[in-house]
Design an enzyme around this catalytic site. Structure first.
Site, PDB file in Angstrom:
ATOM      1  N   GLY A  34       0.844  -1.200   0.000  1.00 62.35           N
ATOM      2  CA  GLY A  34       0.000   0.000   0.000  1.00 62.35           C
ATOM      3  C   GLY A  34       0.875   1.244   0.000  1.00 62.35           C
ATOM      4  CB  THR A  36       1.073   3.783   4.781  1.00 63.85           C
ATOM      5  OG1 THR A  36      -0.196   4.349   4.435  1.00 63.85           O
ATOM      6  CG2 THR A  36       1.647   4.528   5.959  1.00 63.85           C
ATOM      7  CG  ASP A  88       0.695  -4.300   5.810  1.00 62.28           C
ATOM      8  OD1 ASP A  88       0.594  -3.395   4.955  1.00 62.28           O
ATOM      9  OD2 ASP A  88       0.308  -5.472   5.601  1.00 62.28           O
ATOM     10  N   GLY A 104      -5.682  -2.540  -0.769  1.00 64.22           N
ATOM     11  CA  GLY A 104      -4.714  -2.700  -1.866  1.00 64.22           C
ATOM     12  C   GLY A 104      -4.721  -4.098  -2.456  1.00 64.22           C
ATOM     13  CD  GLU A 110      -1.703  -6.279   3.082  1.00 63.20           C
ATOM     14  OE1 GLU A 110      -1.205  -5.272   2.585  1.00 63.20           O
ATOM     15  OE2 GLU A 110      -2.912  -6.366   3.356  1.00 63.20           O
TER      16      GLU A 110
HETATM   17  C1  5RP Z   1      -3.285  -3.546   1.170  1.00 62.65           C
HETATM   18  C2  5RP Z   1      -3.623  -2.999   2.491  1.00 62.65           C
HETATM   19  C3  5RP Z   1      -3.112  -1.627   2.805  1.00 62.65           C
HETATM   20  O1  5RP Z   1      -2.224  -1.709   3.874  1.00 62.65           O
HETATM   21  C4  5RP Z   1      -4.285  -0.744   3.130  1.00 62.65           C
HETATM   22  O2  5RP Z   1      -5.172  -0.751   2.030  1.00 62.65           O
HETATM   23  C5  5RP Z   1      -3.838   0.700   3.402  1.00 62.65           C
HETATM   24  O3  5RP Z   1      -3.317   1.252   2.237  1.00 62.65           O
HETATM   25  P1  5RP Z   1      -2.701   2.709   2.161  1.00 62.65           P
HETATM   26  O4  5RP Z   1      -1.472   2.711   3.008  1.00 62.65           O
HETATM   27  O5  5RP Z   1      -2.418   2.891   0.701  1.00 62.65           O
HETATM   28  O6  5RP Z   1      -3.738   3.681   2.667  1.00 62.65           O
HETATM   29  O7  5RP Z   1      -4.240  -3.595   3.327  1.00 62.65           O
HETATM   30  O8  5RP Z   1      -3.912  -4.764   0.947  1.00 62.65           O
END
Ligand code: 5RP
Length: 230
Positions: A34, A36, A88, A104, A110
């Site tokens: 993702g 972050t 994560d 994502g 994950e």
């Molecule tokens: C991917 C995820 C991501 O960690 C979640 O969607 C957060 O994403 P972002 O950091 O782009 O806001 O679970 O599968």
């Protein structure tokens, strides 16, 4: 990037930077997916460039490609099943550190990596903190064969269910070649019960409720980083 988006991205980077303190020399580190987690991987690569010795286990092909391109040494779950810390992102975090993940599309790997990690550190901007999970549609990864049946069963639990698609309208395929159903539940009053229901459905590979997994959540706000612990 619009101003709000830029500010939000800066907060994500701030949270990712704060998570570096949880990574120590010699560790195997789970690399999330993702925007972050991408900040985290880039910052970690800088530390590796300065001499930090770690090996990463990525949670998606995207994160693997990025980590490889930045020179982070990698290993696999085949070689190592004991991960010291995984970092994560999340789509929602509630006061009990229960999470919705999978925006994502990488929730399966994950969750596997999180389950093999002694610590799961979640990094996010403050907007991800919610009193009750469910405003963000819950991603559920399903075997392609079972899509219609599982969608019907989840709809019977009270959700509006949408097959995730790409911009061209084709179904989104996960790294494991499955589909994702985005399930709009509204408020999820009993995440544990819902998690059990979903896990019990034949055809469901994994769902995006991460319960009892996060050890630390780092939420970046304008003036501070809020650290939540279970
Ligand atoms: C991917 C995820 C991501 O960690 C979640 O969607 C957060 O994403 P972002 O950091 O782009 O806001 O679970 O599968």
């Amino acid at each position: 990037m619009a101003n709000d988006q830029l500010r939000n991205d800066q907060l994500k980077e701030k949270a990712a930077r704060a998570s570096l303190q949880f990574v120590q020399n010699g560790q195997v580190v789970g690399l999330g997916t993702g925007t972050t987690a991408t900040h985290f991987i880039k910052l970690l690569a800088e530390e590796v460039g300065k001499g930090l010795r770690i090996r990463g286990i990525p949670t998606s092909t995207r994160s693997r490609d990025l980590a490889e391109s930045l020179g982070i040494p990698l290993t696999t779950l085949d070689q190592c099943q004991d991960i010291a810390v995984a970092v994560d992102g999340a789509d929602e975090v509630d006061p009990k550190l229960r999470l919705i993940k999978g925006g994502g599309g990488a929730l399966l790997r994950e969750k596997i990596v999180a389950s093999a990690s002694r610590q799961l550190v979640i990094v996010a901007d403050g907007s991800k903190q919610v009193p009750i999970l469910g405003r963000f549609p819950l991603p559920v990864e399903v075997i392609r064969f079972s899509r219609a049946l599982v969608a019907k069963r989840i709809a019977a639990l009270g959700a509006q269910v949408q097959l995730r698609t790409e911009a061209d309208g084709k179904p989104f395929l996960t790294d494991e070649n499955n589909y994702i159903l985005d399930c709009h539940f509204g408020e999820i009053r009993d995440p544990e019960a819902l998690a059990r229901h979903l896990s019990d459905m034949p055809g469901v590979v994994e769902h995006g409720l991460f319960i009892g997994m996060a050890s630390v959540v780092l939420l970046a706000r304008d003036t501070e980083i809020v650290e939540l612990r279970r």
